[in-house]
Design a protein around this motif. Structure first.
Motif, PDB file in Angstrom:
ATOM      1  N   THR A 318       0.830  -1.205   0.000  1.00 51.97           N
ATOM      2  CA  THR A 318       0.000   0.000   0.000  1.00 51.97           C
ATOM      3  C   THR A 318       0.868   1.260   0.000  1.00 51.97           C
ATOM      4  OG1 THR A 318      -0.120   0.204   2.421  1.00 51.97           O
ATOM      5  CG2 THR A 318      -1.753  -1.224   1.337  1.00 51.97           C
ATOM      6  N   VAL A 319       0.217   2.376  -0.280  1.00 54.95           N
ATOM      7  CA  VAL A 319       0.907   3.665  -0.275  1.00 54.95           C
ATOM      8  C   VAL A 319       1.488   3.952   1.104  1.00 54.95           C
ATOM      9  CG1 VAL A 319       0.529   6.162  -0.416  1.00 54.95           C
ATOM     10  CG2 VAL A 319      -0.418   4.657  -2.171  1.00 54.95           C
ATOM     11  N   ALA A 320       0.707   3.720   2.149  1.00 50.58           N
ATOM     12  CA  ALA A 320       1.187   4.007   3.507  1.00 50.58           C
ATOM     13  C   ALA A 320       2.415   3.168   3.845  1.00 50.58           C
ATOM     14  CB  ALA A 320       0.071   3.764   4.524  1.00 50.58           C
ATOM     15  N   GLU A 321       2.413   1.899   3.448  1.00 49.75           N
ATOM     16  CA  GLU A 321       3.573   1.040   3.708  1.00 49.75           C
ATOM     17  C   GLU A 321       4.802   1.559   2.962  1.00 49.75           C
ATOM     18  OE1 GLU A 321       2.632  -2.913   2.558  1.00 49.75           O
ATOM     19  OE2 GLU A 321       1.039  -3.179   4.046  1.00 49.75           O
ATOM     20  N   ALA A 322       4.626   1.913   1.692  1.00 47.90           N
ATOM     21  CA  ALA A 322       5.761   2.369   0.890  1.00 47.90           C
ATOM     22  C   ALA A 322       6.330   3.669   1.438  1.00 47.90           C
ATOM     23  CB  ALA A 322       5.337   2.545  -0.563  1.00 47.90           C
ATOM     24  N   LEU A 323       5.452   4.587   1.851  1.00 42.56           N
ATOM     25  CA  LEU A 323       5.928   5.875   2.354  1.00 42.56           C
ATOM     26  C   LEU A 323       6.711   5.716   3.650  1.00 42.56           C
ATOM     27  CD1 LEU A 323       5.770   8.909   1.602  1.00 42.56           C
ATOM     28  CD2 LEU A 323       3.899   9.089   3.258  1.00 42.56           C
ATOM     29  N   SER A 324       6.433   4.663   4.409  1.00 46.00           N
ATOM     30  CA  SER A 324       7.162   4.444   5.666  1.00 46.00           C
ATOM     31  C   SER A 324       8.567   3.892   5.427  1.00 46.00           C
ATOM     32  CB  SER A 324       6.380   3.481   6.565  1.00 46.00           C
ATOM     33  OG  SER A 324       6.349   2.168   6.010  1.00 46.00           O
ATOM     34  N   ASP A 325       8.878   3.492   4.197  1.00 48.09           N
ATOM     35  CA  ASP A 325      10.204   3.005   3.823  1.00 48.09           C
ATOM     36  C   ASP A 325      11.090   4.218   3.526  1.00 48.09           C
ATOM     37  OD1 ASP A 325      12.455   2.102   2.328  1.00 48.09           O
ATOM     38  OD2 ASP A 325      11.341   0.358   1.609  1.00 48.09           O
ATOM     39  N   PRO A 326      12.192   4.408   4.266  1.00 47.69           N
ATOM     40  CA  PRO A 326      13.025   5.602   4.062  1.00 47.69           C
ATOM     41  C   PRO A 326      13.506   5.781   2.628  1.00 47.69           C
ATOM     42  CG  PRO A 326      13.673   4.475   6.074  1.00 47.69           C
ATOM     43  CD  PRO A 326      12.698   3.578   5.372  1.00 47.69           C
ATOM     44  N   LEU A 327      13.772   4.686   1.935  1.00 50.62           N
ATOM     45  CA  LEU A 327      14.257   4.795   0.559  1.00 50.62           C
ATOM     46  C   LEU A 327      13.164   5.366  -0.345  1.00 50.62           C
ATOM     47  CD1 LEU A 327      16.993   4.058  -0.761  1.00 50.62           C
ATOM     48  CD2 LEU A 327      15.923   1.964  -1.593  1.00 50.62           C
ATOM     49  N   CYS A 328      11.944   4.871  -0.174  1.00 48.97           N
ATOM     50  CA  CYS A 328      10.827   5.376  -0.970  1.00 48.97           C
ATOM     51  C   CYS A 328      10.492   6.813  -0.576  1.00 48.97           C
ATOM     52  CB  CYS A 328       9.605   4.485  -0.782  1.00 48.97           C
ATOM     53  SG  CYS A 328       9.807   2.788  -1.385  1.00 48.97           S
ATOM     54  N   ARG A 329      10.521   7.102   0.717  1.00 48.18           N
ATOM     55  CA  ARG A 329      10.212   8.455   1.175  1.00 48.18           C
ATOM     56  C   ARG A 329      11.206   9.470   0.617  1.00 48.18           C
ATOM     57  NH1 ARG A 329       7.863  10.874   5.848  1.00 48.18           N
ATOM     58  NH2 ARG A 329       8.331  13.105   5.772  1.00 48.18           N
TER      59      ARG A 329
END
Length: 486
Positions: A318-329
């Motif tokens: 999900t978007v929320a999971e991905a955004l919590s990943d520092p690399l993706c953020r």
């Protein structure tokens, strides 16, 4: 006006729950004055919701037609057009019955579509048919040789058969309006495309011109094409959502829609036959929509695409999971920096908009699936990544953050077993190539001009595999200021 629902007493039992239908509401149906193509969750969370909130909603009913399948129309018709909108916030859910859709129809029923568009009282046609459905080639013109378009043109040219494409159906209906002498009408594009009113005009004019020059001339004079910027995160409805509505509201709704509390609608263009007072619900009517379009397309939709590809490569759902990943953020923040550098300061309030997006994306109660966002990437990247990359290069900067989005799409095209794209066959063929040849071939599907630029091709090639790293990888690896990305 909307009907806010109260939570029923604990004594309500599922076995005794009534089906949601018009009997639950006292007000009668509004007359059909809006026809919508593309009945789906987003239309029901956005344009239908705005129409219900208008002060003159009693005068503006919507007849909504499905795309390829009749399922949603059948389910909604069983409920008299009513459905529940669940606004899902971090603090809890609220429930509203929406009744602005007064007729739900199978999109294949082109006779009914033509009747409604031709009716003198119909003033607006709205579209959520997805970016790919407009069928424009790299030159900005309708690709009349595309199989579905060519088939529809042949069908309509012969005077028989049912067109399968939204364009074919819309042009057929506009022809019926011309023949009925019902006067001007507005077509309102609500898809995520820059200057989407002009895109809709090009697509409709291209189809009509290939079919009937007289009809094309009538459309040119009598049809207004309105550009809009639409914004409301609307994930797919789940069985759990249906059960929650049943438990909280005391009735069975087989077609609820879930959305975030936030919504935005900016419109620019003429409505020769009138429109609802959508501004009562917060819609903006502006003279120049381009800055608002670009803010939304680049900051929201661009970040969504980046998270969709990077997040899935990192194993997120999900978007929320991905955004919590520092690399993706870090990738999102870097892309936002590039996009902001190419947006006008002032009334767009970019810093506040970015902060609001982070809050919206982080709402873990909105399960916005990355696989859903990732669909049709070759079309979406043309308006979400390419303009930022071009602007950055023109300013003498690398555009590495925008290039990273494109490279992540390329990586996903080879890594994911379920990769949906309108150019899937060409993507598969490009993925059979190796190294720079593969990168150039894939980029040509998104933007042929960029694909002819060796520097851009090598930049994207150097970024491939950026998200194929363990979660502990430092976000500094994606810092666009690195000299090796210049």
């Amino acid at each position: 006006m909307s009907t806010e629902l109260r939570v029923p007493s604990a004594a309500a039992s599922a076995a005794a729950l009534p089906q949601l239908d018009r009997a639950l509401r006292a007000e009668p149906k509004a007359p059909v004055r809006i026809v919508h193509l593309g009945l789906g969750a987003f239309h029901r969370s956005h344009q239908a919701w705005y129409t219900q909130q208008a002060g003159d909603a009693a005068e503006w009913g919507i007849a909504a037609f499905t795309g390829r399948r009749p399922d949603a129309a059948a389910a909604l018709a069983e409920q008299g057009g009513l459905y529940t909108l669940v606004e899902r916030a971090d603090t809890g859910d609220s429930f509203t019955v929406v009744g602005s859709i007064v007729e739900a129809v199978d999109g294949a029923d082109v006779q009914r579509l033509a009747e409604l568009v031709a009716a003198p009282g119909t003033a607006v046609v709205t579209l959520t048919i997805t970016e790919a459905a407009y069928g424009l080639g790299a030159d900005g013109r309708l690709d009349t040789a595309a199989p579905e378009v060519a088939t529809d043109l042949a069908l309509l040219g012969s005077g028989g058969g049912t067109p399968a494409t939204p364009l074919g159906r819309l042009v057929l209906a506009l022809g019926a309006r011309r023949d009925a002498g019902s006067g001007p009408i507005a077509v309102v594009c609500c898809d995520n495309l820059s200057n989407n009113g002009a895109v809709a005009r090009q697509a409709v004019a291209g189809f009509a011109g290939a079919l009937d020059a007289g009809l094309a001339a009538w459309i040119d004079v009598n049809v207004s094409f309105v550009s809009t910027s639409v914004d409301r995160i609307t994930p797919r409805t789940t069985d759990e959502d249906i059960a929650e509505v049943q438990g909280a509201c005391g009735y069975r709704d087989n077609l609820p829609v879930v959305a975030e509390p936030f919504s935005s609608w900016v419109l620019s263009g003429g409505f020769p036959a009138g429109r609802p007072r959508w501004e009562d619900a917060g819609a903006l009517v502006v003279a120049d929509i381009k800055p608002y379009e670009n803010r939304k397309l680049w900051l929201l939709n661009g970040a969504h695409s980046l998270l969709a590809y990077a997040g899935q490569l990192r194993g997120h759902r999900t978007v929320a999971e991905a955004l919590s990943d520092p690399l993706c953020r870090q990738a999102v923040e870097s892309f936002w920096d590039e996009a902001e550098a190419n947006l006008p300061a002032g009334e767009l309030q970019i810093p506040a908009y970015r902060a609001a997006l982070l809050a919206r994306f982080s709402n873990a109660r909105i399960a916005h699936n990355l696989s859903q966002i990732a669909m049709d990437g070759s079309t979406k990247l043309r308006v979400r990544a390419v303009p930022v990359l071009q602007a950055e290069r023109a300013a003498g900067r690398s555009g590495a953050a925008a290039a990273l989005m494109i490279s992540a799409w390329m990586d996903c095209s080879a890594a994911l077993t379920e990769f949906q794209d309108p150019l899937a066959d060409a993507v598969d063929a490009a993925n059979l190539l190796t190294d720079t040849n593969r990168t150039r071939a894939l980029l040509a599907l998104v933007d042929p001009i960029l694909a002819a630029n060796d520097s851009v091709v090598h930049l994207i090639r150097s970024l491939q595999g950026s998200f194929d790293k363990p979660p502990s990888t430092s976000a500094e690896a994606l810092d666009p200021s690195r000299k090796d990305l210049q």
